[in-house]
Design a protein around this motif. Structure first.
Motif, PDB file in Angstrom:
ATOM      1  N   TYR A 100       5.464  -8.781   3.227  1.00 16.82           N
ATOM      2  CA  TYR A 100       4.618  -9.867   2.721  1.00 16.82           C
ATOM      3  C   TYR A 100       4.212  -9.598   1.264  1.00 16.82           C
ATOM      4  N   ALA A 101       3.784  -8.364   0.978  1.00 19.84           N
ATOM      5  CA  ALA A 101       3.354  -8.024  -0.379  1.00 19.84           C
ATOM      6  C   ALA A 101       4.512  -8.133  -1.362  1.00 19.84           C
ATOM      7  N   THR A 102       5.705  -7.749  -0.931  1.00 20.62           N
ATOM      8  CA  THR A 102       6.881  -7.850  -1.792  1.00 20.62           C
ATOM      9  C   THR A 102       7.177  -9.312  -2.113  1.00 20.62           C
ATOM     10  N   ALA A 103       7.091 -10.177  -1.098  1.00 26.32           N
ATOM     11  CA  ALA A 103       7.312 -11.609  -1.330  1.00 26.32           C
ATOM     12  C   ALA A 103       6.238 -12.164  -2.271  1.00 26.32           C
ATOM     13  N   LYS A 104       4.989 -11.780  -2.052  1.00 23.73           N
ATOM     14  CA  LYS A 104       3.892 -12.253  -2.905  1.00 23.73           C
ATOM     15  C   LYS A 104       4.095 -11.770  -4.344  1.00 23.73           C
ATOM     16  N   SER A 166       3.572  -0.317  -5.166  1.00 24.28           N
ATOM     17  CA  SER A 166       4.926  -0.144  -4.622  1.00 24.28           C
ATOM     18  C   SER A 166       5.480  -1.389  -3.944  1.00 24.28           C
ATOM     19  N   ALA A 167       5.088  -2.572  -4.402  1.00 27.61           N
ATOM     20  CA  ALA A 167       5.551  -3.793  -3.745  1.00 27.61           C
ATOM     21  C   ALA A 167       6.846  -4.341  -4.326  1.00 27.61           C
ATOM     22  N   GLY A 168       7.328  -3.761  -5.401  1.00 23.38           N
ATOM     23  CA  GLY A 168       8.590  -4.243  -5.963  1.00 23.38           C
ATOM     24  C   GLY A 168       9.738  -3.978  -5.006  1.00 23.38           C
ATOM     25  N   PRO A 169      10.738  -4.854  -4.976  1.00 28.74           N
ATOM     26  CA  PRO A 169      11.851  -4.680  -4.050  1.00 28.74           C
ATOM     27  C   PRO A 169      12.562  -3.340  -4.215  1.00 28.74           C
ATOM     28  N   ASP A 170      12.573  -2.788  -5.418  1.00 30.08           N
ATOM     29  CA  ASP A 170      13.247  -1.516  -5.656  1.00 30.08           C
ATOM     30  C   ASP A 170      12.343  -0.321  -5.357  1.00 30.08           C
ATOM     31  N   LEU A 178       4.514   6.189   1.407  1.00 28.43           N
ATOM     32  CA  LEU A 178       3.062   6.041   1.306  1.00 28.43           C
ATOM     33  C   LEU A 178       2.459   5.511   2.607  1.00 28.43           C
ATOM     34  N   LEU A 179       3.168   4.614   3.286  1.00 25.02           N
ATOM     35  CA  LEU A 179       2.699   4.142   4.593  1.00 25.02           C
ATOM     36  C   LEU A 179       2.649   5.299   5.576  1.00 25.02           C
ATOM     37  N   ASP A 180       3.716   6.112   5.609  1.00 23.82           N
ATOM     38  CA  ASP A 180       3.734   7.263   6.519  1.00 23.82           C
ATOM     39  C   ASP A 180       2.569   8.204   6.228  1.00 23.82           C
ATOM     40  N   LEU A 181       2.334   8.466   4.954  1.00 26.20           N
ATOM     41  CA  LEU A 181       1.234   9.341   4.560  1.00 26.20           C
ATOM     42  C   LEU A 181      -0.100   8.768   5.025  1.00 26.20           C
ATOM     43  N   THR A 182      -0.290   7.479   4.815  1.00 25.99           N
ATOM     44  CA  THR A 182      -1.539   6.823   5.213  1.00 25.99           C
ATOM     45  C   THR A 182      -1.704   6.848   6.723  1.00 25.99           C
ATOM     46  N   LEU A 183      -0.646   6.528   7.453  1.00 26.99           N
ATOM     47  CA  LEU A 183      -0.743   6.503   8.916  1.00 26.99           C
ATOM     48  C   LEU A 183      -0.920   7.900   9.491  1.00 26.99           C
ATOM     49  N   ASP A 184      -0.315   8.903   8.868  1.00 24.93           N
ATOM     50  CA  ASP A 184      -0.550  10.284   9.305  1.00 24.93           C
ATOM     51  C   ASP A 184      -2.030  10.636   9.153  1.00 24.93           C
ATOM     52  N   GLY A 185      -2.661  10.113   8.128  1.00 25.47           N
ATOM     53  CA  GLY A 185      -4.086  10.359   7.913  1.00 25.47           C
ATOM     54  C   GLY A 185      -4.979   9.691   8.943  1.00 25.47           C
TER      55      GLY A 185
END
Length: 196
Positions: A100-104, A166-170, A178-185
């Motif tokens: 969603y953020a990438t599309a936005k 980090s929302a750019g397609p590349d 970063l999601l993994d890091l956040t969810l691990d926390g």
């Protein structure tokens, strides 16, 4: 916005509308304000007349495409919770949030043009996304799968930060890390062993 007659759309008309909105997100993401209705119609597999009947102006199409992305993101939460353990459902939903953020991000210029025309495509989007995230976080804490001292507002701030950087397609690989890091926390800390 598209005409609202109060009647539900026929199934084929609803399918066409959904195809138009999906194509609009792709094309506006790629081309920004230079996107042509003819290309959007072609990518959706409909005629330009069908596109204009549903969305008579560029602003109406952009706003509807954005709102549809928000709705798809938020409506995913209950289905994910019904089919996955809460922690996995939260992980799957955060991936959708980055989509969603990438599309936005890709539609930023088009969305700015809608705002400049006097319409607010963002009305209610924050509240809807926060409610979906809250349902996922509540399920995770109830199951003991995530910490209880992290609020949905905290998690939303973390996701917004990831999206901002980090929302750019590349940048998808970085966003995933970063999601993994956040969810691990979010993992609950095991109780400390008593001292002997």
């Amino acid at each position: 916005m598209a005409r609202d007659t109060g009647r539900p759309l026929r199934a084929d008309a609803q399918r066409n509308r959904e195809k138009i909105l999906a194509a609009a997100v792709r094309v506006f993401t790629e081309e920004g304000l230079d996107a042509h209705f003819e290309r959007i119609a072609r990518e959706a597999g409909v005629g330009t007349g069908t596109l204009y009947r549903n969305f008579p102006t560029r602003e109406a199409l952009i706003e509807a495409a954005y709102r549809n992305e928000v709705a798809r993101l938020c409506e995913a939460a209950p289905g994910l919770l019904a089919t996955m353990p809460p922690r996995e459902a939260l992980r799957a939903w955060t991936r959708r949030f980055i989509d969603y953020a990438t599309a936005k991000f890709g539609m930023a210029d088009a969305l700015r043009a809608v705002v400049a025309s006097g319409t607010n495509p963002y009305a209610e989007s924050h509240e809807l996304i926060q409610a979906a995230l809250t349902s996922l976080m509540n399920a995770g804490t109830a199951a003991g799968a995530i910490r209880t001292d992290i609020s949905p507002t905290d998690m939303f701030a973390a996701l917004a930060g990831i999206a901002l950087t980090s929302a750019g397609p590349d940048q998808r690989e970085q966003a995933e890390r970063l999601l993994d890091l956040t969810l691990d926390g979010l993992r609950p800390t095991p109780p400390e062993a008593p001292d002997n």
